[in-house]
Design an enzyme around this catalytic site. Sequence first.
Site, PDB file in Angstrom:
ATOM      1  N   GLN A   1      12.490  -5.469  11.183  1.00  0.00           N
ATOM      2  CA  GLN A   1      11.827  -4.523  10.414  1.00  0.00           C
ATOM      3  C   GLN A   1      12.158  -3.216  10.707  1.00  0.00           C
ATOM      4  O   GLN A   1      12.233  -2.902  11.838  1.00  0.00           O
ATOM      5  CB  GLN A   1      10.433  -4.700  10.696  1.00  0.00           C
ATOM      6  CG  GLN A   1       9.687  -5.758  10.043  1.00  0.00           C
ATOM      7  CD  GLN A   1       8.280  -5.947  10.070  1.00  0.00           C
ATOM      8  OE1 GLN A   1       7.596  -6.971   9.255  1.00  0.00           O
ATOM      9  NE2 GLN A   1       7.507  -5.228  10.665  1.00  0.00           N
TER      10      GLN A   1
ATOM     11  N   ARG B   1       4.474 -12.795  11.721  1.00  0.00           N
ATOM     12  CA  ARG B   1       5.901 -12.338  12.239  1.00  0.00           C
ATOM     13  C   ARG B   1       6.853 -12.837  11.473  1.00  0.00           C
ATOM     14  O   ARG B   1       6.702 -14.207  11.286  1.00  0.00           O
ATOM     15  CB  ARG B   1       5.700 -12.237  13.701  1.00  0.00           C
ATOM     16  CG  ARG B   1       5.198 -11.177  14.492  1.00  0.00           C
ATOM     17  CD  ARG B   1       5.228  -9.745  13.717  1.00  0.00           C
ATOM     18  NE  ARG B   1       4.458  -8.720  14.643  1.00  0.00           N
ATOM     19  CZ  ARG B   1       3.203  -8.169  14.177  1.00  0.00           C
ATOM     20  NH1 ARG B   1       2.796  -8.630  13.041  1.00  0.00           N
ATOM     21  NH2 ARG B   1       2.659  -7.192  14.930  1.00  0.00           N
TER      22      ARG B   1
ATOM     23  N   HIS C   1       5.822  -4.109   5.245  1.00  0.00           N
ATOM     24  CA  HIS C   1       4.604  -4.430   6.126  1.00  0.00           C
ATOM     25  C   HIS C   1       3.315  -3.420   5.887  1.00  0.00           C
ATOM     26  O   HIS C   1       3.209  -2.462   6.642  1.00  0.00           O
ATOM     27  CB  HIS C   1       5.087  -4.234   7.472  1.00  0.00           C
ATOM     28  CG  HIS C   1       4.125  -5.058   8.966  1.00  0.00           C
ATOM     29  ND1 HIS C   1       4.608  -5.380  10.008  1.00  0.00           N
ATOM     30  CD2 HIS C   1       2.918  -5.617   8.609  1.00  0.00           C
ATOM     31  CE1 HIS C   1       3.458  -5.748  10.727  1.00  0.00           C
ATOM     32  NE2 HIS C   1       2.586  -6.011   9.843  1.00  0.00           N
TER      33      HIS C   1
ATOM     34  N   ASN D   1      -7.515  -4.547  12.369  1.00  0.00           N
ATOM     35  CA  ASN D   1      -7.009  -5.042  10.800  1.00  0.00           C
ATOM     36  C   ASN D   1      -7.137  -6.367  10.459  1.00  0.00           C
ATOM     37  O   ASN D   1      -6.713  -6.882   9.579  1.00  0.00           O
ATOM     38  CB  ASN D   1      -5.627  -4.314  10.620  1.00  0.00           C
ATOM     39  CG  ASN D   1      -4.666  -4.757  11.831  1.00  0.00           C
ATOM     40  OD1 ASN D   1      -4.628  -5.825  12.196  1.00  0.00           O
ATOM     41  ND2 ASN D   1      -3.785  -3.988  11.925  1.00  0.00           N
TER      42      ASN D   1
END
Length: 388
Positions: A323, A294, A342, A156
């Site tokens: 998260q 992050r 996210h 990604n």
Amino acid sequence: MAMMRRAARQVVSALSPHVLRDAPAGRRSLQAASSAGGGKKIVGVFYKGGEYADRNPNFVGCAEHALGIRAWLESQGHQYVVTHDKDGPNCELEKHLADAHVLITTPFHPAYVTADRIARAGNLELLLTAGIGSDHVDLAAAAAAGLTVAEVTGSNTVSVAEDQVMRVLVLARNFLQGHRQAAAGEWDVAAVAHRAYDLQGKTVGTVGAGRIGRLLLQRLKPFGCRMLYHDRLRIEPGMEAELGAGFEADLDAMLPKCDVVVINMPLTDKTRGLFDKERIARMKRGVIIVNNARGAIMDTQAVADACATGHIAGYGGDVWHPQPAPKDHPWRYMPNNAMTPHISGTTIDGQLRYAAGVKDMLERYFKGQDFPAENYIVKEGKLAGQYQ
């Protein structure tokens, strides 16, 4: 668009002929484990697709479609358990940990694989990240237990780099204020224009110049920015010249030069909380920060406070700590934020790539073969360089 559709079909065929119809539903080395024969229990933890699950047949990253590999795994005699329920002592994940051989997780809906969970997972051999970023795993505990940890490196990178460019532009042009006015039926040009800037001529620095950082620099070059990068490894001279980016060995020397700072480093013990109150204070007043790396790299409250005073003119990203972010997380309410859940690395194209990568590694695992070297995060008790 035609080219994108052809690429998507190619990846789908690499996954499984059933992908479009797939429905919900002291340890040994991987080589030794796979040669022992018999079916394996694979547990996957993915975010719930809900009402959106069937709107796109290529939406393979949700729990309902489970990377499109259920039919293939079951045809090979393996058990595939998929859930989105991952937190608390009575969650569905906990019910299957004890006898699971493989655990597949994602950075987008992370199942935190703690030392305690590893200790209770007596059959566990392999931890796979469907995507990039395995910091939701206690890597030291995994290494000590002899587990293999791997991710789909590169799956990604394009998705995240494109997202970073978008957030830089959204914040630089004060787009959020303009869009809010449009939605509210207002018209106040001054409220937008007083802090809207061109990107041309500004200095953009990336903290980290790995795969995503380099793609970001490539995409920003046509904008006519001055580009800088800080990394533990310098880019080879030919590539550095092609990118047109200057190397900064000292992070604190680079930061005050930058109008825009983009975070592109992994979360490690060394980078956790790296951007604290003092480091943020050394940055240029009015800086824009984009962080798709992050959330825990930043001091949460220090970022919120700097946005409130205007020292940070805009902060954007899709990563939080923890998260999913709680409803009272301060980043939800700080001014001039371009935050989302996210999502940057889980575009449909990204999902197809990381699903294909997971299937490839499972095939290799069943055959006792090595993975592509760049995919390993923990192998034979050793951590990959970026996590050391």
